[in-house]
Design a protein around this motif. Sequence first.
Motif, PDB file in Angstrom:
ATOM      1  N   TYR A  54      -2.034  -4.147   3.476  1.00 44.53           N
ATOM      2  CA  TYR A  54      -2.218  -5.736   3.369  1.00 44.53           C
ATOM      3  C   TYR A  54      -1.099  -6.657   2.959  1.00 44.53           C
ATOM      4  N   SER A  99       0.653  -1.299  -0.008  1.00 43.20           N
ATOM      5  CA  SER A  99      -0.049  -0.016  -0.098  1.00 43.20           C
ATOM      6  C   SER A  99       1.061   1.151   0.102  1.00 43.20           C
ATOM      7  N   TYR A 118      -1.181 -13.363   1.919  1.00 42.09           N
ATOM      8  CA  TYR A 118      -2.383 -14.098   2.619  1.00 42.09           C
ATOM      9  C   TYR A 118      -2.840 -14.471   1.549  1.00 42.09           C
ATOM     10  N   LYS A 168      -8.346 -10.305   3.394  1.00 41.01           N
ATOM     11  CA  LYS A 168      -7.585  -9.309   3.409  1.00 41.01           C
ATOM     12  C   LYS A 168      -6.497  -9.314   4.940  1.00 41.01           C
ATOM     13  N   GLU A 210     -13.200  -7.177   5.578  1.00 39.78           N
ATOM     14  CA  GLU A 210     -12.980  -7.581   4.203  1.00 39.78           C
ATOM     15  C   GLU A 210     -12.515  -8.759   4.031  1.00 39.78           C
ATOM     16  N   LYS A 257      -4.100  -7.472   7.394  1.00 38.24           N
ATOM     17  CA  LYS A 257      -3.438  -6.087   7.455  1.00 38.24           C
ATOM     18  C   LYS A 257      -2.345  -6.249   8.416  1.00 38.24           C
ATOM     19  N   ASP A 311      -8.662  -8.925   8.439  1.00 37.10           N
ATOM     20  CA  ASP A 311      -9.715  -7.956   8.737  1.00 37.10           C
ATOM     21  C   ASP A 311     -11.001  -8.738   8.411  1.00 37.10           C
TER      22      ASP A 311
END
Length: 118
Positions: free
Chosen positions: A38, A28, A42, A110, A107, A112, A104
């Motif tokens: 993120y 990001s 993952y 995702k 979401e 984080k 998260d």
Amino acid sequence: MTNLNCTAMNCVHNQFGMCKAGYILIESQESQTTSQTYCVNYRESTDENEAKAIENTNYISGLSEAFYSMDEVRMNPEINCHAQNCSYNLYGSCHARNVSIILDSNEAFKAKCETFIK
């Protein structure tokens, strides 16, 4: 070495809260908060993803696991970071002493970087 804690328990790389990946990437470019980061690595744990994850496995730590108790094994991958606004990012590498990755729940799919600090 950075200690990595991961609560994304359904990630293909997660093994008892530790990450068995050889490396991870936090992404990001313009992050201002944790929710804008993120973990690129993952992947939800499925048979297909398990097979793909073999390419990015920390074999040395995995082997150590066979000879030591879980308290002694440290399966911490190299952490690369593209979150340019994070104070722990030093030339694309994470220099935080402890990093926490969270899933998260708002979401789907995702994970984080909870350690992000601007």
